[in-house]
Scaffold this active site. Sequence first.
Site, mmCIF file in Angstrom:
data_model
loop_
_atom_site.group_PDB
_atom_site.id
_atom_site.type_symbol
_atom_site.label_atom_id
_atom_site.label_comp_id
_atom_site.label_asym_id
_atom_site.label_seq_id
_atom_site.Cartn_x
_atom_site.Cartn_y
_atom_site.Cartn_z
ATOM 1 N N ASP A 110 -5.670 26.685 2.200
ATOM 2 C CA ASP A 110 -6.054 26.366 0.743
ATOM 3 C C ASP A 110 -6.434 28.032 0.231
ATOM 4 O O ASP A 110 -6.712 28.875 0.914
ATOM 5 C CB ASP A 110 -7.562 25.581 0.786
ATOM 6 C CG ASP A 110 -7.630 24.930 -0.510
ATOM 7 O OD1 ASP A 110 -7.433 23.842 -0.492
ATOM 8 O OD2 ASP A 110 -7.921 25.688 -1.586
ATOM 9 N N GLU A 115 2.351 10.405 -1.733
ATOM 10 C CA GLU A 115 1.284 9.542 -0.999
ATOM 11 C C GLU A 115 0.664 8.492 -1.960
ATOM 12 O O GLU A 115 0.680 8.657 -3.208
ATOM 13 C CB GLU A 115 0.233 10.909 -0.795
ATOM 14 C CG GLU A 115 -1.042 10.400 -0.026
ATOM 15 C CD GLU A 115 -0.650 9.780 1.159
ATOM 16 O OE1 GLU A 115 0.010 10.298 1.865
ATOM 17 O OE2 GLU A 115 -1.026 8.353 1.381
ATOM 18 N N LYS A 154 6.692 7.012 -7.069
ATOM 19 C CA LYS A 154 5.186 7.454 -6.878
ATOM 20 C C LYS A 154 4.689 6.933 -8.491
ATOM 21 O O LYS A 154 3.675 6.281 -8.549
ATOM 22 C CB LYS A 154 4.927 8.876 -6.783
ATOM 23 C CG LYS A 154 3.353 9.136 -6.782
ATOM 24 C CD LYS A 154 2.483 8.376 -5.740
ATOM 25 C CE LYS A 154 1.145 8.449 -6.401
ATOM 26 N NZ LYS A 154 0.283 7.750 -5.721
ATOM 27 N N ASN A 181 1.904 3.590 -9.785
ATOM 28 C CA ASN A 181 0.706 3.910 -10.532
ATOM 29 C C ASN A 181 0.817 3.545 -11.516
ATOM 30 O O ASN A 181 -0.095 2.910 -12.287
ATOM 31 C CB ASN A 181 0.318 5.696 -10.452
ATOM 32 C CG ASN A 181 -0.351 5.987 -9.190
ATOM 33 O OD1 ASN A 181 -0.708 4.952 -8.285
ATOM 34 N ND2 ASN A 181 -0.704 7.181 -9.059
ATOM 35 N N GLY A 218 -10.269 5.312 -14.395
ATOM 36 C CA GLY A 218 -10.204 6.451 -14.264
ATOM 37 C C GLY A 218 -9.607 7.108 -13.046
ATOM 38 O O GLY A 218 -8.501 6.638 -12.667
ATOM 39 N N CYS A 267 -5.664 10.211 -10.608
ATOM 40 C CA CYS A 267 -4.247 9.755 -10.696
ATOM 41 C C CYS A 267 -3.999 8.959 -11.704
ATOM 42 O O CYS A 267 -2.909 9.288 -12.602
ATOM 43 C CB CYS A 267 -4.075 9.031 -9.376
ATOM 44 S SG CYS A 267 -3.992 10.138 -7.804
HETATM 45 P P1 NAD Z 1 -7.511 18.234 -5.219
HETATM 46 O O1 NAD Z 1 -7.892 18.824 -6.520
HETATM 47 O O2 NAD Z 1 -8.387 17.459 -4.260
HETATM 48 O O3 NAD Z 1 -6.996 19.217 -3.837
HETATM 49 C C1 NAD Z 1 -6.009 20.259 -4.215
HETATM 50 C C2 NAD Z 1 -6.204 21.632 -3.546
HETATM 51 O O4 NAD Z 1 -5.197 22.420 -3.569
HETATM 52 C C3 NAD Z 1 -7.390 22.231 -3.903
HETATM 53 O O5 NAD Z 1 -8.367 22.375 -2.627
HETATM 54 C C4 NAD Z 1 -6.880 23.667 -4.369
HETATM 55 O O6 NAD Z 1 -7.963 24.681 -4.010
HETATM 56 C C5 NAD Z 1 -5.685 23.691 -3.411
HETATM 57 N N1 NAD Z 1 -4.727 24.689 -4.084
HETATM 58 C C6 NAD Z 1 -4.424 25.090 -5.163
HETATM 59 N N2 NAD Z 1 -3.383 26.048 -5.268
HETATM 60 C C7 NAD Z 1 -3.078 26.167 -3.762
HETATM 61 C C8 NAD Z 1 -2.236 27.131 -3.006
HETATM 62 N N3 NAD Z 1 -1.249 27.984 -3.893
HETATM 63 N N4 NAD Z 1 -2.302 27.243 -1.878
HETATM 64 C C9 NAD Z 1 -3.208 26.516 -1.109
HETATM 65 N N5 NAD Z 1 -4.077 25.672 -1.705
HETATM 66 C C10 NAD Z 1 -3.957 25.589 -3.015
HETATM 67 O O7 NAD Z 1 -6.232 17.330 -5.175
HETATM 68 P P2 NAD Z 1 -5.756 15.985 -4.598
HETATM 69 O O8 NAD Z 1 -6.712 14.552 -5.207
HETATM 70 O O9 NAD Z 1 -5.674 15.871 -3.104
HETATM 71 O O10 NAD Z 1 -4.314 15.563 -5.179
HETATM 72 C C11 NAD Z 1 -3.142 16.376 -4.781
HETATM 73 C C12 NAD Z 1 -1.964 15.876 -5.256
HETATM 74 O O11 NAD Z 1 -1.860 14.390 -4.586
HETATM 75 C C13 NAD Z 1 -1.804 15.531 -6.811
HETATM 76 O O12 NAD Z 1 -0.437 15.826 -7.125
HETATM 77 C C14 NAD Z 1 -2.036 14.135 -6.935
HETATM 78 O O13 NAD Z 1 -1.693 13.418 -7.986
HETATM 79 C C15 NAD Z 1 -1.593 13.516 -5.790
HETATM 80 N N6 NAD Z 1 -2.521 12.486 -5.129
HETATM 81 C C16 NAD Z 1 -3.899 12.117 -5.051
HETATM 82 C C17 NAD Z 1 -4.424 10.893 -4.763
HETATM 83 C C18 NAD Z 1 -5.941 10.917 -4.623
HETATM 84 O O14 NAD Z 1 -6.186 9.974 -4.489
HETATM 85 N N7 NAD Z 1 -6.796 12.097 -4.885
HETATM 86 C C19 NAD Z 1 -3.762 10.140 -4.064
HETATM 87 C C20 NAD Z 1 -2.065 10.170 -4.194
HETATM 88 C C21 NAD Z 1 -1.489 11.449 -4.576
#
Ligand code: NAD
Length: 432
Positions: free
Chosen positions: A30, A151, A207, A211, A260, A263
Amino acid sequence: MDIAVFGAGYVGLVTGTCLANLGNNVICVDIVKERVENLNKGILPIYEPGLKELVEINTKEKRLSFTTDAKSAIEKSQVIFIAVGTPQSDNGEADLSYVFGVAKSIGEHINGYKVIIDKSTVPVGTADKVTKHIDAAMKTKLPFDVVSNPEFLREGEAIKDFMNPDRVIVGVGSDRARQMMHKLYVGIERTGKPVIFTDVKSSELIKYAANAMLATRISFMNMLSQLTEKMGGDIKEVARGIGLDSRIGPRFLQAGVGYGGSCFPKDVRALIKTLEENDCDASILESVDQVNEKQKMHIFHQLKKFLPNLKGKTIAIWGLSFKPKTDDIREAPSLVLIKKLIEEKANIHAFDPVAKDNVEKIHPEINFGKTPYETIRGADALVIITEWDEFRALDMNEIKLLLKTPLIIDGRNIYEPDEMKVLGFTYYGVGR
Ligand code: NAD
């Protein structure tokens, strides 16, 4: 396998931890130093049932580690997940700058064949763009494949969903990548869960389609709930009646406060943008988004029907996260209500089992209760925004005694209108 996961948020942390638990060596990368330092101390950035324990076990067994060092993580891994955020940009598109940032890093440090997996939710065509970014950053040309593997986990059920998914979707363009992906998911395939191999673009669209379909069902029911409120009838009965039709099924048919989270809102808008950019009709999804925005305000308007002047009134809110079992408040309907109540100069008392700290950071002026009961003491109304299980079987007589006026605005239809009437409450349920 040796795996790197970029992004230690909801998706990256769950993916990395579950893959470590299946026996792989996983390095989570991260860019936020504090997040990595905390994770190395066992402090998680999110609340997700069961995740802390799994992180503890797998870090102790040395299968899971956390770092900010992208170079060494890339060099050590055969498989690299991109699981960084793809937030909504100002014009509604998915902001791919974090994804491309990781792609650039991979290009700079690649030292042999790797499979790079887009796990972030990204628009159709992104894998091609990731390939170009990696290519552009490579000094010496080395072989690699970019795979789409979206995912579908739900916050609050994330570990179960990852380990026991309805399906795993893998979009690949080469046999070599296909073999690696097969090896990666063999543990999940063995449990009888389908791992579907398809082309990259179909996978990317699956995906968004999933959604958008779920969001459409919610907005469809919210739209009909407006009609049952005007004409009579009960939206819960309608949902039950159509949900028993095997072609429809019962899920995602609950009218409420609008969807909300991190996603649905952004993914619906990003798909609208992709459709528009390709001269395709996006009107269904435009309506889905509009109905949802209206629904988020609907609860506030209902409250105003009972309490036209909110100035100085105390309004208790139960539930702040966008759904139960998570502390995520991104695009949470509670925030829309809170903003309106602040504008109208109401006093806000609020309770949420886990999302309090996140809301307190934005709204320190709110008075947070430690229990649902404490929160409603002396309140002019109770508004329920998130259907946490613990709100379902409380002592309604106690609630009536604690409230200054027995008014409940139930944004999640967790109580029965007839029962509430008998108990002496003034009760509003959505579409009932
Ligand atoms: P999040 O904001 O919780 O986490 C993203 C992380 O990426 C952060 O910790 C950030 O610091 C890190 N990051 C950013 N740039 C980086 C880099 N260059 N190198 C390393 N780390 C870096 O996001 P999330 O909720 O986990 O979502 C991630 C993706 O998955 C999104 O595209 C989202 O749409 C998708 N998604 C989310 C969910 C969900 O329920 N949250 C479910 C399915 C898909």
